[in-house]
Design an enzyme around this catalytic site. Structure first.
Site, PDB file in Angstrom:
ATOM      1  N   TYR A 173     -14.265  21.315 -11.600  1.00  0.00           N
ATOM      2  CA  TYR A 173     -14.814  19.999 -11.899  1.00  0.00           C
ATOM      3  C   TYR A 173     -15.988  19.739 -10.955  1.00  0.00           C
ATOM      4  O   TYR A 173     -15.836  19.774  -9.741  1.00  0.00           O
ATOM      5  CB  TYR A 173     -13.716  18.944 -11.750  1.00  0.00           C
ATOM      6  N   ARG A 205       0.834  -1.222   0.000  1.00  0.00           N
ATOM      7  CA  ARG A 205       0.000   0.000   0.000  1.00  0.00           C
ATOM      8  C   ARG A 205       0.862   1.264   0.000  1.00  0.00           C
ATOM      9  O   ARG A 205       0.682   2.116  -0.874  1.00  0.00           O
ATOM     10  CB  ARG A 205      -1.000  -0.054   1.167  1.00  0.00           C
ATOM     11  N   LYS A 230      -6.791  11.437 -17.334  1.00  0.00           N
ATOM     12  CA  LYS A 230      -6.958  12.265 -18.538  1.00  0.00           C
ATOM     13  C   LYS A 230      -5.669  12.277 -19.370  1.00  0.00           C
ATOM     14  O   LYS A 230      -5.238  11.249 -19.828  1.00  0.00           O
ATOM     15  CB  LYS A 230      -7.392  13.673 -18.139  1.00  0.00           C
ATOM     16  N   ASP A 277      -5.406  22.229  -9.456  1.00  0.00           N
ATOM     17  CA  ASP A 277      -5.785  21.097 -10.298  1.00  0.00           C
ATOM     18  C   ASP A 277      -5.347  21.461 -11.714  1.00  0.00           C
ATOM     19  O   ASP A 277      -5.940  22.319 -12.367  1.00  0.00           O
ATOM     20  CB  ASP A 277      -7.303  20.865 -10.228  1.00  0.00           C
TER      21      ASP A 277
END
Ligand code: PLP
Length: 587
Positions: free
Chosen positions: A109, A57, A207, A182
Site C-alpha cells: 500500500y 481511550r 475495507k 497486512d
C-alpha cells in the site's frame, strides 16, 4: 450438547460472525450491543477500578465485541482497534526502536511505503525494501539478531503479489524477528496468517471488515501477548489513535456479513478476471486466481475458498487508454479504496502521484456485490469504447513520451536514474534549499553532487538512497558529493569506535558539508559519546541542528550502534537560530 451426547459443537466462524459473538445484553435483552460514548467511568470508594475501566481511550466498551470477534476470526489472543488502517500499521513500526532494522515488501500500500520513507527512515528505523515474493531474497536480506520486523502485505496492492507467509515466518523466526502481515485484502475469511506462523496481523478495517465504505478503522491482532504487544498497547493507549465509538459500533454491524460479502466478491472477481484475460483491449490481468499470475501457486496453498475481490487490469494504449476506460464506466464508481459493497475502478498511478512505481496503464478494480453480468457488461463496453476511439490517441501520446525518454543518454538504468532524480529527488532537495545532480554511475554506485546547503540532502541521504534502490534495482549504493556513501549496508570493519567515527566524518560527512563551505571537526570520543564541532559556514547556519540530528547522528549511529550521545561543542553565535540549545562539550 451434540446429538450423540458428546462435546458441544463449536459454532463455525460464519455462525459467530453473523451473530457478532451472539451475546444478549443482560439488562435489555438486546441482540445488538449498545453504543457507549462515555469518556469516563466511576472509581470505587477505595480508589480502585473494579469494572476494569477508567477512561475511554484504553477501555472503550464499544471496542469489546469487534476486537474480540476479529481476534477470534484470526485465531489470535488479542486485538486493538485503531482510528485507521494507517494508524494501526504505523503503530507497529512506532513500537520498534530507532536503529532497528526492518524488512518491508517492495509491493505494498503506497501510503505506508511513503510514510516509511518520509517518517520512519528519518526517525532512525533502518528500513530495507525486498521482493517478499522471492523467499530466497528475504532470506538473504534478513540480518539475524538485527532485523526486528518483517512486514508483508498479501495479496499486495496493486498487482496482488502473493507472499508465502509460512516460509517468511520461518525466516523471521530463525533470525529472531517478528512477522507482521497486512491481510486487509485476504481477510480472515481467506487467509489466517497467525495460523501460518505470523506474529501480527494488520487490517485496514475501512475495507472488507466493515465493508460498506462508511467507516475509517484499523486493527492489529497478535498471536501472543508478549512484551512487544505490551509496547504496542502502550502506543495505542498513549499515542491515542484509537477508534471512535460510533465507528466501532458500525464496524461490528458490517462484520456480521463478512463471509457472504468476501465470498461473493471473490467469486465475481474470478469470473471477471477470466473473462477479461482474453480481451483485445487488455494487455494483462493481475489476479492471484489466474494461472498466469506470479503468485498463483502460493495463493492456492495459502488462500482458502477464494482469491479475493481485488484485481488489476493493464490496458493497451498507456495512461490515456486507462483513463478513457475509467471515464466510460457507468456501473463501477470511479473512486479510491476497496472492499465495499459497491464496485470501484481506479487509475492508481494518478492517485499515487509522480513518485508512484505503478504502471500508467493500470486500472485497479474492487469488485463489489452488484450483479456479475452488470459489472462485466460495464467493463466490456468501456474497454471496447477505449479500444475503438481513445487508443490511437494514446499510442500517439505514448510514442511522444518514449521519444522524450530516448533523449536521456545512456541505457535503461541511467534513464531510470535520470527519471528518479528528475521526478522524485531533485524537487525534494530543491525545496530544502539545494540542487542535486547525477555525477556518475558505475558498478552499482551512484554518485550525486550537491550544491547549496548540506542540510538539503545530508539529513535525508538514507531516504534518497532507499528511493533509488527501490526504483532502480541496479543501484546498490548512493554517494553524496566526492564519494560520500549515503547509505551502505556493510558495517565497514573498523578497529575501534573512534576510528570508525572518524572515518564516517572524513569519508561520508565532510565531503558533503564541504560543498556548503563548512567542516565538521571531531573533538573527542569519550565515555560512549561523540563530541563534535562545526566550522566555517556550518557554524551559525540555521539548518545546522537539522543536519546534526537528522543527518550526521544517524550516520554515526550506523557505524557505532552503541553510541550514547552526539554532543555539539560548536560555539554557535548566540541568537543565530532560536532552536539552538547548544550543549557545551568536554571541559
Ligand atoms: N493497508 C492496505 C492494504 C490498504 O489498502 C489501505 C488503504 O487503502 C491501508 C492499509 C490503510 O488503511 P486506512 O485507509 O484505513 O488508513
Amino acid at each position: 450438547m451434540s446429538a450423540d451426547g458428546g462435546k458441544p459443537r463449536q459454532p463455525a466462524p460464519e455462525t459467530f460472525t453473523a451473530q457478532a459473538l451472539g451475546r444478549v445484553d443482560a439488562r435489555t435483552g438486546a441482540l445488538v450491543p449498545a453504543l457507549h460514548t462515555s469518556t469516563t467511568f466511576e472509581r470505587d470508594a477505595d480508589g480502585g477500578y473494579s469494572t476494569g475501566r477508567g477512561y475511554i481511550r484504553p477501555h472503550n466498551p464499544t471496542h469489546d465485541e469487534p476486537a474480540e470477534l476479529l481476534a477470534r476470526l484470526e485465531n489470535g489472543s488479542d486485538c486493538l482497534l485503531f482510528a485507521s488502517g494507517m494508524a494501526a500499521a504505523t503503530a507497529v513500526f512506532q513500537s520498534l526502536f530507532p536503529g532497528d532494522h526492518v524488512l518491508v515488501s517492495r509491493v505494498m500500500y503506497w501510503a505506508l511505503r511513503k510514510w516509511l520513507i518520509d517518517f520512519a527512515l528519518p526517525w532512525g528505523l533502518q528500513v530495507e525494501f525486498v521482493d517478499a515474493c522471492d523467499t530466497a531474497a528475504v532470506a538473504r536480506a534478513v540480518r539475524p539478531g538485527r532485523t526486528r520486523l518483517i512486514w508483508i502485505e498479501t495479496p499486495a496492492n496493486p498487482t496482488w503479489e502473493v507472499t508465502d507467509i509460512a516460509a517468511v515466518a520461518a525466516i523471521a523466526r530463525d533470525a529472531g524477528a517478528r512477522l507482521a502481515v497486512d491481510s486487509t485484502v485476504a481477510t480472515p475469511v481467506l487467509t489466517r496468517p497467525l495460523e501460518l506462523g505470523a506474529d501480527l496481523v494488520v487490517h485496514s478495517a475501512t475495507k472488507y471488515l466493515n465493508g460498506h465504505s462508511d467507516v475509517l478503522a484499523g486493527a492489529v491482532v497478535c498471536r501472543e501477548r508478549d512484551g512487544f504487544w505490551q509496547r504496542l498497547r502502550a502506543c495505542h493507549r498513549d499515542g491515542g489513535a484509537v477508534l471512535g465509538s460510533f465507528e466501532a459500533w458500525l464496524l461490528l454491524r458490517g462484520m456480521r456479513t463478512l463471509f457472504v460479502r468476501v465470498r461473493h466478491a471473490s467469486d465475481s472477481a474470478l469470473t471477471i478476471a477470466r473473462r477479461l484475460e482474453g480481451h483485445r483491449a487488455v494487455a494483462q490481468v493481475l489476479y492471484p486466481g489466474l494461472q498466469s499470475h506470479r503468485g498463483h501457486g502460493t495463493a492456492r496453498r495459502q488462500m482458502d475458498g477464494g482469491f479475493g475481490g481485488m484485481l488489476s487490469v493493464r490496458v493497451h494504449g498507456g495512461q490515456a487508454a486507462a483513463m478513457a476506460v475509467a471515464a466510460r464506466v457507468q456501473v463501477f464508481k470511479r473512486a479510491t479504496s476497496l472492499g465495499g459493497v459497491e464496485s470501484l475502478i481506479e487509475h492508481r498511478a494518478s492517485i499515487e502521484g509522480p513518485a508512484s512505481p505503478v504502471p500508467a496503464d493500470l486500472l485497479r478494480l474492487s469488485i463489489g456485490l452488484e450483479n456479475l453480468e452488470d459489472l462485466h457488461a460495464d467493463l466490456e463496453q468501456a474497454l471496447t469504447y477505449a479500444d475503438n476511439t481513445a487508443v490511437e490517441t494514446a499510442f500517439a501520446l505514448q510514442a511522444t513520451e518514449d521519444r522524450g525518454a530516448e533523449n536521456v543518454p545512456g541505457n535503461v538504468t541511467t534513464q531510470a536514474i535520470a527519471r528518479v532524480t528528475r521526478d522524485m529527488v531533485a524537487p525534494v532537495v530543491l525545496e530544502r534549499g539545494g540542487v542535486i545532480r547525477v555525477q556518475g554511475f558505475a558498478d552499482g554506485v551512484l554518485t550525486l553532487s550537491l550544491e547549496g546547503s548540506p542540510a538539503a540532502a545530508v539529513p535525508i541521504a538514507q531516504t534518497l538512497a532507499t528511493l533509488y534502490r527501490h526504483h532502480v534495482p541496479a543501484v546498490r549504493e548512493v554517494r553524496l558529493a566526492g564519494g560520500t556513501p549515503a547509505a551502505q549496508h556493510n558495517d565497514a570493519g573498523a578497529d575501534d569506535d573512534e576510528s570508525r567515527v572518524r572515518r564516517v566524518i572524513d569519508e561520508r560527512i565532510n565531503p558533503a558539508v564541504a560543498a556548503h563551505g563548512g567542516r565538521i571537526v571531531l573533538d573527542a570520543v569519550r565515555e560512549g559519546s561523540v563530541y563534535l564541532r562545526m566550522e566555517g559556514r556550518c557554524q551559525g547556519c540555521a539548518m545546522a541542528e537539522v543536519t546534526l540530528r537528522q543527518g550526521i547522528e544517524p550516520m554515526l549511529r550506523e557505524a557505532w550502534p552503541d553510541m550514547l550521545a552526539l554532543v555539539d561543542t560548536t560555539d554557535h553565535p548566540s541568537g543565530s537560530d532560536p532552536f539552538f540549545k547548544t550543549r557545551k562539550g568536554p571541559a
